[in-house]
Scaffold this active site. Structure first.
Site, PDB file in Angstrom:
ATOM      1  N   HIS A 149       0.832  -1.209   0.000  1.00 20.44           N
ATOM      2  CA  HIS A 149       0.000   0.000   0.000  1.00 20.44           C
ATOM      3  C   HIS A 149       0.867   1.260   0.000  1.00 20.44           C
ATOM      4  O   HIS A 149       0.646   2.180  -0.795  1.00 20.44           O
ATOM      5  CB  HIS A 149      -0.898  -0.015   1.239  1.00 20.44           C
ATOM      6  CG  HIS A 149      -1.670   1.249   1.464  1.00 20.44           C
ATOM      7  ND1 HIS A 149      -2.985   1.404   1.072  1.00 20.44           N
ATOM      8  CD2 HIS A 149      -1.317   2.423   2.054  1.00 20.44           C
ATOM      9  CE1 HIS A 149      -3.397   2.625   1.395  1.00 20.44           C
ATOM     10  NE2 HIS A 149      -2.402   3.253   2.005  1.00 20.44           N
ATOM     11  N   GLU A 150       1.862   1.293   0.871  1.00 17.96           N
ATOM     12  CA  GLU A 150       2.708   2.486   0.971  1.00 17.96           C
ATOM     13  C   GLU A 150       3.555   2.681  -0.290  1.00 17.96           C
ATOM     14  O   GLU A 150       3.737   3.804  -0.760  1.00 17.96           O
ATOM     15  CB  GLU A 150       3.616   2.384   2.200  1.00 17.96           C
ATOM     16  CG  GLU A 150       2.880   2.312   3.533  1.00 17.96           C
ATOM     17  CD  GLU A 150       1.938   3.490   3.742  1.00 17.96           C
ATOM     18  OE1 GLU A 150       2.164   4.570   3.165  1.00 17.96           O
ATOM     19  OE2 GLU A 150       0.955   3.324   4.475  1.00 17.96           O
ATOM     20  N   HIS A 153       1.581   4.316  -2.973  1.00 14.04           N
ATOM     21  CA  HIS A 153       1.536   5.772  -2.844  1.00 14.04           C
ATOM     22  C   HIS A 153       2.737   6.400  -3.557  1.00 14.04           C
ATOM     23  O   HIS A 153       2.610   7.406  -4.257  1.00 14.04           O
ATOM     24  CB  HIS A 153       1.572   6.178  -1.365  1.00 14.04           C
ATOM     25  CG  HIS A 153       0.232   6.143  -0.693  1.00 14.04           C
ATOM     26  ND1 HIS A 153      -0.876   6.742  -1.235  1.00 14.04           N
ATOM     27  CD2 HIS A 153      -0.163   5.602   0.492  1.00 14.04           C
ATOM     28  CE1 HIS A 153      -1.910   6.565  -0.415  1.00 14.04           C
ATOM     29  NE2 HIS A 153      -1.500   5.876   0.620  1.00 14.04           N
ATOM     30  N   GLU A 230      -6.405   6.897  -1.318  1.00 12.37           N
ATOM     31  CA  GLU A 230      -6.277   5.722  -0.453  1.00 12.37           C
ATOM     32  C   GLU A 230      -6.892   4.493  -1.108  1.00 12.37           C
ATOM     33  O   GLU A 230      -6.330   3.397  -1.037  1.00 12.37           O
ATOM     34  CB  GLU A 230      -6.945   5.996   0.903  1.00 12.37           C
ATOM     35  CG  GLU A 230      -6.175   6.941   1.800  1.00 12.37           C
ATOM     36  CD  GLU A 230      -4.772   6.462   2.090  1.00 12.37           C
ATOM     37  OE1 GLU A 230      -4.576   5.244   2.302  1.00 12.37           O
ATOM     38  OE2 GLU A 230      -3.857   7.301   2.093  1.00 12.37           O
TER      39      GLU A 230
END
Length: 303
Positions: A149-150, A153, A230
């Protein structure tokens, strides 16, 4: 070269901000009114755009330094890493390669809160950090989901995107706070026979109040964009680490957030983290969607 590209992007955004506000003034006829009132809107517009976007750009450049200082992040040195630190580096490297990213800096910070964040001015100069609470509270599959997930980003350029959005909002807030405060004081003076209803202090106080009000309204827009990114990062994490890993990580966060304390040090970087808490009216200002919605979105998505 990457720095010059970002500088050019910010310059183009500045031009777009100036053009957009100028167009709004022209279409509403406010430009004529302001000119007749003696309000220097053109100069104010240029100042607002440069100051608003410039401040956001500086924040982006300093993002890693500020986060490391505020959260006490300890960056892992690959040359001396062993044990769980080596495992963490290996996981990040594997996922970064899958995402087509250069290896970011990897760090950790002491906190019982289960959380993680990514920041940095570019894809080639990013930082991914996890809390000790996350390292102790998640299994291998869930950890991969969070890291995926990070890194999504970073791959999506979300740090730059959010900086641009914040810069645009800053420019609008500064410009309209200055203009509206000048118009209000000008009208007060015009309605006062003595012409002394408003002065520098009154205009300053009105401007500060308007900046707070417009800033709150602008933060709703920023939060909306943040929530959208997100969902996109969750989808990216699912592609990198597997949908089951991403869903398991979010479900673990859901349990933890109903039980564990919040790390107050992270309030200023809430938008960078994998999740935060908000409900009711505060959800308008939340940088993250409810975990239930994020989990449902992943389950409904086909990969």
């Amino acid at each position: 070269m990457a720095l010059f590209r970002r500088f050019g992007l910010f310059a183009l955004t500045n031009i777009a901000v100036i053009f957009t506000i100028g167009l709004i003034l022209r279409l509403t006829g406010l430009d004529v009114y302001l000119a007749k009132s003696g309000v220097p809107y053109a100069t104010t517009l240029l100042f607002a755009a440069i100051w608003g976007m410039g401040g956001a750009f500086i924040s982006l450049l300093l993002s890693k330094f500020m986060v490391k200082a505020s959260m006490g992040v300890q960056v892992i040195d690959p040359r001396n890493a062993s044990g769980w630190q080596r495992d963490l580096l290996t996981r990040v490297q594997r996922l970064a390669q899958a995402a087509g990213l250069p290896m970011p800096e990897v760090g950790y910070y002491e906190s019982p809160e289960i959380n993680a964040f990514a920041t940095g001015p570019s894809r080639s100069s990013a930082l991914v950090a996890v809390s000790t609470g996350l390292l102790n509270g998640m299994d291998s599959e869930e950890l991969d989901g969070v890291l995926g997930h990070e890194l999504s980003h970073v791959a999506n350029g979300d740090m730059v995107t959010m900086t641009l959005v914040q810069g645009v909002i800053n420019s609008f807030v500064i410009f309209f706070s200055w203009i509206v405060s000048k118009v209000i004081v000008s009208q007060l003076n015009r309605n006062d026979d003595r012409g002394s209803s408003g002065g520098f202090f009154m205009e300053f106080m009105i401007r500060q109040l308007l900046m707070v009000v417009f800033g709150l309204l602008g933060s709703i827009v920023v939060a909306y964009v943040s929530r959208a990114r997100e969902f996109r990062a969750d989808a990216g994490g699912a592609k990198l680490a597997g949908r089951s890993s991403m869903i398991s990580a979010l479900e673990r966060l859901k349990v933890a957030f109903n039980r564990d304390p919040i790390d107050q040090r992270g309030e200023t970087i809430a938008a960078l983290k994998i999740s935060n808490r908000a409900g009711g009216l505060a959800s308008l200002f939340a940088t993250h969607p409810p975990l239930e919605e994020r989990i449902a979105a992943l389950r409904a998505k086909a990969y």
